[in-house]
Write an enzyme that holds these catalytic residues in place. Structure first.
Site, PDB file in Angstrom:
ATOM      1  N   SER A 292      56.814 -27.753 -21.145  1.00 35.05           N
ATOM      2  CA  SER A 292      55.810 -27.965 -20.104  1.00 35.05           C
ATOM      3  C   SER A 292      56.449 -27.914 -18.736  1.00 35.05           C
ATOM      4  O   SER A 292      57.664 -28.117 -18.587  1.00 35.05           O
ATOM      5  CB  SER A 292      55.133 -29.325 -20.290  1.00 35.05           C
ATOM      6  N   ASP A 293      55.644 -27.640 -17.734  1.00 32.79           N
ATOM      7  CA  ASP A 293      56.096 -27.877 -16.366  1.00 32.79           C
ATOM      8  C   ASP A 293      56.058 -29.389 -16.143  1.00 32.79           C
ATOM      9  O   ASP A 293      55.395 -30.133 -16.868  1.00 32.79           O
ATOM     10  CB  ASP A 293      55.205 -27.137 -15.368  1.00 32.79           C
ATOM     11  N   TRP A 294      56.759 -29.844 -15.128  1.00 33.36           N
ATOM     12  CA  TRP A 294      56.933 -31.276 -14.898  1.00 33.36           C
ATOM     13  C   TRP A 294      55.586 -31.935 -14.594  1.00 33.36           C
ATOM     14  O   TRP A 294      54.949 -31.616 -13.593  1.00 33.36           O
ATOM     15  CB  TRP A 294      57.916 -31.499 -13.756  1.00 33.36           C
ATOM     16  N   GLY A 296      52.988 -31.681 -16.646  1.00 35.52           N
ATOM     17  CA  GLY A 296      51.944 -30.771 -17.106  1.00 35.52           C
ATOM     18  C   GLY A 296      51.242 -31.167 -18.383  1.00 35.52           C
ATOM     19  O   GLY A 296      50.376 -30.435 -18.861  1.00 35.52           O
TER      20      GLY A 296
END
Length: 741
Positions: A292-294, A296
């Site tokens: 995931s993005d931070w 997300g």
């Protein structure tokens, strides 16, 4: 990704522990490719030797970012200045080692334009790396081989600093020229973006460092990126943003894909079964892991079921509940094994285990800087030239504005690299770049031009007083105005204008000297109300380390410009699919709460950029693919071969007086559709030299997505060999048979 340890966002960066490589098989093996079968076997053996707790540890990197070296860090929230965990290098993410299995720490660094150390705040001003030109400049070179060299250098430096995962490979399409992160991406065309990003990923992984591909998918604006819902048809997505990812995936074979913040057709990208399970893992056969993005992840069980394999650090650690979910049976134990297996397998396959990264290894700085300069030169685009360039037959030059006496501008956000020499601020102070202010690589175009042309009288005016600058221009043979605009993560631009009164400055200088050249250091297209008054325009993007030297080489004529636009330059925002940028808030700061959720209708589908201009019959300021040289080229004798595939051959001749590089482009329109870039070739020729060139149309571009699959329609395809998406060049048609990809 700019990660803040705060209520609204999160943190950046991780580290590496110099531990032994994977037990048993290849502990002392030299660098080598690991076959799929061997990677599968070794990963299965290692993962099955792990306890459930150890497998879960791989799925939850811990935050290791600390802005402890930022000026005034004591005023930052405590979470932003807490030192990283023991064993972690402050950067992006960290997974501790498993000592009993000799499994190394996973150390992640942000990218994609180098080993990030934002403004020197994260690991201190002395931790420096090659600051490459912005990714959009890589795309402007139309040179995947050069992009691969850039990636290899980034990978080598990451490995030498102790990192084994690079958060690189940005491939989101530039749907809107106001996008704050367009400079990190590779333009508006899926074939070009996919090939360039894929080549970069392949280069990074050649250094035994895993690279991601990001941000999957349709993360095409920064405004409201955490709450917006990208609405698009399946065909529109598959033929545009997803096609860029698919091409990059096939080209670069990244070990990981990072999913994005935004929603796509209702679901968060990191919780989208369609994006992760169906498209990425099933249709494309992706065998790596999805991170995931931070910040997300919003629903742990939905994300895991949808195909997310690893939760990057975020304020609320939802993956902390995985152990209980396994115990209760709501998350199958086999799914945890699959998640861990994908991570371990990718690390083995990339060679990151057999060739462990260790901080402190030597870096060939000079060789790396030479690659950076080559990329800056190849990516610069000459947009206009009525004789002011190159600087020949002149004696007095005045350089005006743009902090050209200090260095070249960099884009903002988590991708920022602390360059060799240290990042500098507007006062030319090393290591004192502050939040929200412009920052520079210490590569002064003024100093570089003086060094390259000691025979010239070169004066400098800082451009803060247009009247004074105009007076200086009036005394010079040529006036060169440097104009800057910083784009940055988290924020889009309000419009296409230059900030700080630079349009008025250029107009005043051009009125005083008709031989005025403008050098643009921007991450996006800009409006040019002064275009008709100036003699020359050079788009240099953010040219990075040795950017000043690259600009000087082009201005002086030592290097002939060869870049081509990877993004259309509109005349105004009124020409865009969405004149109003939804979610944009001019008062927003990094610590502002997100706006209310909203949807963005990508009604243009796959007609992105130049295809939108063709569809609406609008005339851009400068078309995609456009770029001038200091010489001239002629194309003739077009021959087309159709049937099951399409290829063209033609002759390119340098009819000018200088050596130069041409970039003829192949555009193809399937029946009833807009033209698509289907291929290109870079051709370097001496004066009078000719070469026969063959370009094969990429089979993925000839097909369209319909009825749940890719179909190449039977019929007559319009074929153009042109210098840009304006399609002014050779024309023919070809009959193609029905088929797939």
């Amino acid at each position: 990704m700019l990660r803040w340890m705060s209520a609204t966002s999160l943190a950046l960066s991780f580290a590496i522990l110099p531990v032994a490589s994977l037990a048993g098989d290849k502990a002392a093996a030299p660098a080598q490719a690991v076959s799929d079968a061997e990677a599968d076997r070794r990963a299965a053996r290692l993962v099955d030797a792990m306890t459930l707790e150890e497998q879960l540890q791989l799925l939850r990197p811990v935050a290791a970012t600390s802005y402890q070296f930022a000026p005034g860090a004591n005023s930052f929230p405590e979470g932003m200045r807490t030192p990283p965990p023991a064993g972690a290098i402050s950067s992006a993410g960290y997974v501790p080692p498993i000592a009993r299995l000799k499994w190394p720490a996973v150390q992640e660094s942000d990218g994609p334009i180098g080993v990030a150390n934002m403004k020197g705040w994260i690991r201190g001003i002395d931790d420096q790396a090659t600051n490459f030109p912005s990714s959009i400049a890589w795309a402007a070179s139309f040179d995947p081989a050069l992009a691969r060299r850039v990636g290899a250098v980034i990978g080598e430096e990451a490995h030498a600093k102790g990192f084994n995962v690079m958060l690189a490979g940005g491939v989101n399409l530039s749907r809107d020229p106001r996008g704050g992160r367009n400079f990190e991406y590779a333009g508006e065309d899926p074939l070009l973006a996919g090939r360039i990003a894929g080549a970069t990923v392949a280069g990074i992984q050649s250094a035994k460092v895993v690279s991601t591909l990001k941000h999957y998918a349709l993360n095409d604006q920064e405004s409201g990126r955490g709450v917006l819902d990208a609405r698009i048809s399946e065909a529109g997505a598959r033929e545009s943003d997803l096609l860029a990812f698919e091409i990059a995936l096939a080209t670069g074979k990244p070990g990981s894909v990072m999913c994005s913040y935004n929603r796509v057709n209702g679901d968060h990208a990191c919780e989208s079964d369609w994006l992760l399970n169906k498209v990425l893992k099933k249709d494309w056969g992706f065998r790596g892991w999805v991170m995931s993005d931070w910040g997300g992840v919003h629903d742990m069980q939905k994300a895991v079921a949808a195909g997310l394999d690893q939760q990057s650090p975020q304020g609320k650690d939802l993956f902390a509940g995985l152990a209980d979910a396994v115990k209760s049976g709501t998350v199958p134990r086999a799914r945890i094994r699959d998640m861990a297996f994908r991570i371990v397998r990718s690390m083995i396959a990339a060679g990151a285990i057999d060739n462990p990264a260790r901080a402190g290894r030597p870096i060939d700085r000079d060789a790396h800087l030479a690659v950076a300069q080559a990329q800056a030169e190849a990516g610069a685009v000459l947009l206009k030239n009525e004789g002011a360039l190159p600087l020949e037959g002149v004696r007095r030059i005045v350089v005006i504005g743009g902090f050209a006496d200090i260095g070249v501008l960099v884009g903002g956000g988590g991708s920022m690299v602390n360059p060799y020499g240290g990042i500098v601020n507007e006062e030319n102070r090393i290591g004192m770049a502050s939040l929200g202010k412009w920052a520079f690589v210490p590569s002064s175009p003024l100093a570089a031009l003086k060094a390259l042309r000691p025979d010239l009288e070169i004066a400098f005016d800082d451009g803060t007083d247009p009247a004074r600058a105009a007076a200086a221009a009036g005394k010079a043979d040529v006036a060169i105005v440097f104009a800057l605009k910083q784009e940055t993560e988290n924020f889009d631009s309000a419009d296409l204008s230059l900030p700080r009164g630079q349009d008025a400055l250029i107009a005043a200088v051009a009125a005083a000297n008709p031989r005025t050249a403008v050098v643009l250091e921007t991450g996006n297209p800009v409006a040019m109300p002064w275009l008709g008054s100036v003699n020359a325009v050079l788009q240099a993007w953010y040219p990075g380390q040795r950017g000043g030297e690259a600009i000087a080489a082009i201005l002086s004529g030592k290097v002939s410009p060869s870049g081509r636009l990877p993004i259309s330059f509109p005349q105004s925002v009124a020409q865009l699919p969405r004149a109003k940028l939804d979610g944009y808030d001019p008062k927003a700061t990094l610590f502002s709460p997100p706006p209310a959720p909203f949807a963005v209708d990508y009604h243009e589908g796959s007609d992105v950029g130049y295809r939108w201009f063709e569809r609406t019959r609008a005339e851009p300021l400068f078309p995609f693919g456009f770029g001038l040289s200091y010489t001239k080229f002629e194309h003739k004798d077009l021959r087309v071969t159709g049937g099951k595939q399409l290829s063209v051959s033609f002759t390119v001749t340098n009819v000018g007086k200088r050596e130069g590089t041409d970039v003829p482009q192949l555009y193809v329109a399937p029946p009833g559709r807009t033209h698509r870039l289907a291929g290109w070739e870079r051709v370097t020729l001496k004066p009078g030299e000719s070469r026969r060139v063959t370009v094969k149309a990429d089979p993925w571009i000839l097909s369209s997505y319909q009825d749940g699959g890719w179909r190449r329609a039977a019929g007559t395809y319009d074929v153009r060999v042109a210098t840009s998406a304006k399609l002014d060049g050779l024309q023919a048609s070809a009959s193609l048979a029905a088929g797939g990809r």
